[in-house]
Design an enzyme around this catalytic site. Structure first.
Site, PDB file in Angstrom:
ATOM      1  N   GLN A   1       0.826  -1.194   0.000  1.00  0.00           N
ATOM      2  CA  GLN A   1       0.000   0.000   0.000  1.00  0.00           C
ATOM      3  C   GLN A   1       0.863   1.249   0.000  1.00  0.00           C
ATOM      4  O   GLN A   1       1.647   1.493   0.923  1.00  0.00           O
ATOM      5  CB  GLN A   1      -0.919   0.042   1.218  1.00  0.00           C
ATOM      6  CG  GLN A   1      -1.827   1.269   1.228  1.00  0.00           C
ATOM      7  CD  GLN A   1      -2.587   1.431   2.514  1.00  0.00           C
ATOM      8  OE1 GLN A   1      -2.789   0.464   3.252  1.00  0.00           O
ATOM      9  NE2 GLN A   1      -3.015   2.640   2.803  1.00  0.00           N
TER      10      GLN A   1
ATOM     11  N   CYS B   1      -6.325   1.249   2.425  1.00  0.00           N
ATOM     12  CA  CYS B   1      -6.221  -0.122   2.924  1.00  0.00           C
ATOM     13  C   CYS B   1      -7.501  -0.909   2.677  1.00  0.00           C
ATOM     14  O   CYS B   1      -7.469  -2.128   2.560  1.00  0.00           O
ATOM     15  CB  CYS B   1      -5.820  -0.162   4.394  1.00  0.00           C
ATOM     16  SG  CYS B   1      -6.963   0.640   5.502  1.00  0.00           S
TER      17      CYS B   1
END
Length: 264
Positions: A117, A123
């Site tokens: 990420q 997320c």
């Protein structure tokens, strides 16, 4: 489990007096609107990206009550857990990752597929990608779809270049924005600092349970599931560890959804 949290997206924020949630993540060049933990929203998102409509996300309201679990379609192919990024979690994460090398696998044989990420507050999207790009759900991605094209482009790349491919994907950004602005709660700012985070659990083709989090150093092998799915006793015991860790802090704002057969 608690009622679904809205909005439950974390990723690059901080909790007061706690280590940054993005210790192992490069400084974000892009930000997404936090994704609501809402099965209908998530299902619409993955269907738009090209996942078969035979699969959908479902709330899991308990991992211990057999009567409530009986309402969840099976087999469960992936779990998305939303949890508070507390000091106790951060200590655990940093200690567990300390001796690990940065993940470097790539290519068609990669199992499970993992995305690092680098987009702030993404997320939720990373968790959704982990859910649909691994295990049995990967076989349900439509030919010529945005998901298939993204996987084809991303799989040959090392983690940071793969993360850049996600950043550059206009289809991904458009689908995410559409989903993130249609939830039941007020739409937060993409640059907001929040203290809840998504992690995904999948059963890979080697029958092992993997914890997939784009802010860790790579996939975490949580043991062999054999013929069981991700809502089996062995799998939910791993989820219970997250909950037990937070009992002393009083943080019980957890939510859990599963990717499983669509009952509509």
């Amino acid at each position: 489990m608690s009622e679904p949290v809205h909005p439950p997206e974390g990723g690059a924020g901080e909790t007061p007096n706690a280590p940054s949630a993005s210790v192992d993540v490069p400084r974000a060049r892009k930000a997404f609107i936090p994704l609501e933990c809402n099965p209908e929203v998530m299902t619409a998102l993955v269907h738009k990206l090209g996942l078969s409509k035979s699969l959908a996300f479902h709330d899991v309201f308990s991992i211990s009550d057999p009567d409530l679990l009986a309402f969840v379609p099976r087999p469960a192919l992936a779990l998305l857990l939303v949890f508070p990024v507390s000091e106790s979690y951060q200590r655990h994460r940093i200690a567990e990752d300390a001796g690990k090398e940065e993940y470097s696998k790539r290519g068609d044989g990669e199992d499970p597929v993992w995305f690092k990420q680098t987009i702030k507050n993404a997320c939720g999207m990373i968790g959704v990608l982990h859910a649909v790009c691994n295990g049995g759900s990967r076989d349900m991605i439509g030919d010529g779809s945005s998901l298939q094209e993204l996987l084809s482009k991303a799989l040959p790349l090392p983690p940071l270049e793969r993360a850049k491919a996600l950043e550059d994907s206009q289809e991904l950004a458009s689908a995410h924005k559409s989903a993130a602005t249609r939830g039941a709660s007020a739409v937060p700012d993409a640059e907001a600092d929040v203290d809840l985070h998504y992690v995904c659990f999948v059963k890979a083709k080697d029958n092992h349970l993997y914890e997939l989090d784009g802010q860790r150093k790579g996939p975490l092998d949580r043991g062999d599931l054999g013929d069981d799915d991700v809502l089996s006793e062995r799998a939910v015991n791993v989820v219970q560890i997250f909950i037990d860790r937070e009992k002393e802090s009083g943080r019980l704002d957890f939510s859990l959804v599963t990717l499983a057969p669509n009952m509509d």
